[in-house]
Design a protein around this motif. Structure first.
Motif, short mmCIF file in Angstrom:
data_model
loop_
_atom_site.label_atom_id
_atom_site.label_comp_id
_atom_site.label_asym_id
_atom_site.label_seq_id
_atom_site.Cartn_x
_atom_site.Cartn_y
_atom_site.Cartn_z
N VAL A 1 35.93 34.97 45.02
CA VAL A 1 36.51 33.85 44.31
C VAL A 1 35.49 33.35 43.28
CG1 VAL A 1 37.46 31.53 44.52
CG2 VAL A 1 37.86 33.22 46.33
N ASN B 1 46.89 36.61 39.56
CA ASN B 1 46.81 35.95 40.87
C ASN B 1 48.11 36.06 41.67
OD1 ASN B 1 48.28 34.28 39.25
ND2 ASN B 1 47.16 32.41 39.74
N GLU C 1 45.42 36.68 48.40
CA GLU C 1 44.45 36.79 47.32
C GLU C 1 44.60 38.15 46.64
OE1 GLU C 1 40.50 35.98 48.58
OE2 GLU C 1 40.95 33.98 49.33
N SER D 1 43.91 41.01 43.66
CA SER D 1 42.77 41.48 42.87
C SER D 1 43.18 42.72 42.08
CB SER D 1 41.57 41.82 43.77
OG SER D 1 41.90 42.86 44.66
N CYS E 1 46.75 43.33 47.44
CA CYS E 1 46.48 42.20 48.32
C CYS E 1 46.82 42.60 49.74
CB CYS E 1 47.27 40.96 47.91
SG CYS E 1 49.04 41.05 48.24
#
Length: 356
Positions: free
Chosen positions: A27, A73, A128, A130, A148
């Motif tokens: 993060v 996101n 989360e 990525s 994710c």
């Protein structure tokens, strides 16, 4: 997982390209994350930035100038602007209807992945995401892969690949069950397609297909809630109300063109009882949107999904701007998909056109 591994889904052909090393997770502030992503994955046709809410984005573009923007996101595609022949000249036309607020973006093209035991439980909420991979041939195709973990204990590994071509865009999902128990999923890739006016809005390709009234699967990016989508519209200038069958009652599409100026919320599919037979007729794998005023049409193609969801907002569209829109896309919501331990499930949607 390398993006080239999605070729078995039979997406529009593109050359196999080298896999890019994975970015470090963690993060970090959006500006720092954008810089890291640009350094790790940036290339011709793929740039990273932020949207109006400050969320990191990937901007994809190809040689003919067609472009696409996806939020990193949550995987929401907020813009798709292909090159088309419009108003007697070559131009770039926004296909998606997206509404951006101070802290949220809705509409666009988004992935729905829900727990079948509860229609309101999103398996993606709080995940989360990525960037895990990227590909580009510098001319005709560019691709970014997001990933994710989802489900209880993060046992579901979700890969979501967004690809831009000169005449199409594709979104593909792979869900792998790394747990010890089977999971039941309801899912969809829903697109909010923009139209110039309420009149003259239709689709072609569902004639002869059974359908029933059904709420959309719950999602954080939907413009209409399931309750709003199913609310009856009063009869008036555009008609409406009693023409829709009650939820759970099946009928067959009789018209060559399905006119969508009034509110509808439908699933086009083989009824679940029919699927128990050894041989049955599946829902069409594609349909074409018709915008009488712009003269443009786009084909939506499904892969790996059993159903096709289709809705129009009727008079409620005015809550979300001047343009009319449809919410539509491939789905598996009537019969959950069961993914056993160690197994994968794959699905994809392609939006393509020949408006050149």
């Amino acid at each position: 997982m390398a993006a080239a591994s999605f070729l078995p889904l039979h997406l529009p052909a593109s050359p196999r390209l080298a896999t890019i090393a994975r970015a470090a997770s963690g993060v970090v502030p959006a500006a720092v994350q954008t810089s890291q992503l640009e350094e790790a994955f940036g290339r011709k046709g793929l740039k990273f930035g932020t949207d109006a809410t400050g969320a990191p984005t990937a901007e994809l573009s190809v040689r003919n100038g067609s472009s696409l923007q996806v939020r990193l996101n949550d995987g929401l595609v907020t813009s798709y602007r292909p090159k088309v022949y419009w108003k007697d000249e070559l131009s770039y036309r926004e296909v998606l209807h997206t509404v951006a607020g101070a802290d949220a973006v809705k509409g666009g093209v988004g992935l729905v992945l829900n727990d079948a035991s509860s229609s309101s439980t999103s398996l993606l909420a709080g995940s989360e995401w990525s960037v895990t991979d990227a590909d580009s041939d510098s001319y005709d195709a560019v691709q970014v892969e997001l990933g994710c973990s989802a489900g209880k204990g993060g046992t579901l590994e979700v890969s979501y690949v967004v690809t831009l071509y000169e005449l199409s865009m594709a979104t593909a999902v792979i869900v792998k069950n790394n747990g010890s128990k089977p999971v039941e999923l309801t899912s969809a890739v829903l697109s909010h397609i923009r139209f110039d006016k309420r009149r003259g809005t239709a689709v072609e390709g569902f004639q002869g297909c059974p359908y029933c009234s059904h709420p959309p699967p719950a999602s954080g990016f939907a413009l209409l809630t399931p309750a709003e989508a199913m609310k009856r519209e009063e009869s008036g200038w555009f008609g409406g109300g009693g023409e829709e069958p009650r939820q759970g009652a099946w009928t067959v599409e009789e018209n060559l063109y399905t006119v969508l100026k009034k509110k509808v919320s439908r699933v086009y599919a083989a009824p679940p009882e029919e699927r128990k037979k050894r041989i049955y007729n599946t829902a069409p794998s594609k349909f074409t949107t018709i915008d009488q005023y712009s003269g443009l049409g786009f084909r939506l193609i499904k892969m790996g999904f059993e159903d096709m969801y289709l809705s129009s907002p009727g008079g409620m569209y005015e809550k979300f701007g001047d343009d009319y829109f449809l919410c539509t896309g491939p789905a598996s919501i009537l019969v959950p998909v069961v993914v056993g331990p160690g197994e994968e499930w794959r699905g994809a949607q392609v939006i393509e056109h020949d408006n050149l």
